[in-house]
Write a protein that holds these residues in place. Structure first.
Motif, short mmCIF file in Angstrom:
data_model
loop_
_atom_site.label_atom_id
_atom_site.label_comp_id
_atom_site.label_asym_id
_atom_site.label_seq_id
_atom_site.Cartn_x
_atom_site.Cartn_y
_atom_site.Cartn_z
N PRO A 112 0.83 -1.21 0.00
CA PRO A 112 0.00 0.00 0.00
C PRO A 112 0.86 1.26 0.00
O PRO A 112 1.97 1.28 0.54
CB PRO A 112 -0.79 -0.12 1.30
N SER A 113 0.32 2.29 -0.61
CA SER A 113 1.00 3.58 -0.57
C SER A 113 0.82 4.18 0.82
O SER A 113 -0.01 3.72 1.61
CB SER A 113 0.41 4.52 -1.63
N GLU A 114 1.60 5.18 1.12
CA GLU A 114 1.49 5.81 2.44
C GLU A 114 0.09 6.38 2.67
O GLU A 114 -0.39 6.40 3.79
CB GLU A 114 2.55 6.90 2.59
N ALA A 115 -0.54 6.83 1.61
CA ALA A 115 -1.89 7.40 1.72
C ALA A 115 -2.92 6.36 2.15
O ALA A 115 -3.95 6.69 2.72
CB ALA A 115 -2.30 8.03 0.40
N ALA A 116 -2.64 5.07 1.87
CA ALA A 116 -3.60 4.02 2.17
C ALA A 116 -3.31 3.29 3.48
O ALA A 116 -4.02 2.36 3.83
CB ALA A 116 -3.63 3.02 1.02
N LEU A 117 -2.30 3.68 4.20
CA LEU A 117 -1.93 2.98 5.43
C LEU A 117 -2.98 3.09 6.53
O LEU A 117 -3.01 2.28 7.44
CB LEU A 117 -0.57 3.47 5.94
N PHE A 118 -3.85 4.09 6.45
CA PHE A 118 -4.90 4.26 7.45
C PHE A 118 -6.11 3.35 7.21
O PHE A 118 -6.96 3.18 8.08
CB PHE A 118 -5.37 5.72 7.49
N LEU A 119 -6.20 2.73 6.02
CA LEU A 119 -7.38 1.92 5.68
C LEU A 119 -7.64 0.77 6.64
O LEU A 119 -8.79 0.54 7.01
CB LEU A 119 -7.29 1.42 4.24
#
Length: 173
Positions: free
Chosen positions: A95-102
Motif C-alpha cells: 500500500p502507498s502511504e496514503a492508504a496505510l490508514f485503511l
C-alpha cells in the motif's frame, strides 16, 4: 419478484458467505495464515457477507429500525473494505502511504457495525438470538491472537445461523 423473495435470496447469500468464512479455518490450519486457500475463501466470504447482511437487515428492518440500518451499512462497508484488503494481500501489493490508514478505518467500521448489528438483532428477537450472541462473542474473542485461526469458524457459523431463517423465511429455527 416480490420483496420477500429478494430478502430470501439475500438470506441464501448470507448462508453462503458464512460457509465461505468457515472454510477459512481449515485453510489457515492446514496451509497457514494468509495462505492462498484461506485468502480466497476470505475474499469470497467478504463480498457474500456484505450482500447477505443487507438481507438479514431487510428481514428484521421493522424491528431494528435506524440502528439496524446503520449497523448493516457499517458491516457491509467493513466487509467490502476487508475484501479489498484481502485482494491486495493476494496480489502481494504494497500500500502507498496514503492508504496505510485503511486497516484502522476498516477495523473501526467492522467493530462498530458488528456490535451494533448484533445488539439490534438480539434485541429484535426475530432471528435466532444464539447467532447474534455468537457474532458478538466473535468480536471480543478477536482480540486474542491465539484464537485467530478458529474465529472465522465462529463468525461464519453466526452468519449461517442468521441467514438460514431469512432464506427459508422461518424465524427462530
Amino acid at each position: 419478484m416480490t420483496m420477500d423473495k429478494i430478502t430470501s435470496g439475500f438470506g441464501l447469500i448470507a448462508v453462503l458467505g458464512g460457509v465461505a468464512r468457515m472454510l477459512m479455518t481449515p485453510g489457515a490450519l492446514i496451509w497457514g495464515s494468509d495462505s492462498m486457500p484461506e485468502l480466497w475463501a476470505g475474499l469470497i466470504a467478504c463480498y457474500l457477507m456484505a450482500i447477505g447482511s443487507i438481507g438479514i437487515y431487510m428481514y428484521e428492518a421493522v424491528r431494528t429500525g435506524v440502528l439496524g440500518f446503520i449497523g448493516c451499512l457499517l458491516l457491509s462497508l467493513g466487509n467490502m473494505m476487508t475484501g479489498c484488503l484481502v485482494w491486495s494481500t493476494i496480489l502481494k501489493a504494497e500500500p502507498s502511504e496514503a492508504a496505510l490508514f485503511l486497516p484502522i478505518v476498516n477495523n473501526a467500521l467492522m467493530l462498530i457495525g458488528l456490535v451494533l448489528f448484533s445488539f439490534v438483532t438480539f434485541r429484535a428477537g426475530q432471528l435466532p438470538r444464539w447467532a447474534a450472541v455468537m457474532l458478538l462473542i466473535w468480536v471480543f474473542l478477536g482480540f486474542i491472537p491465539a484464537l485467530s485461526s478458529w474465529l472465522t469458524l465462529l463468525w461464519g457459523l453466526a452468519y449461517v445461523g442468521l441467514g438460514y431463517p431469512v432464506w427459508r423465511n422461518n424465524p427462530h429455527h
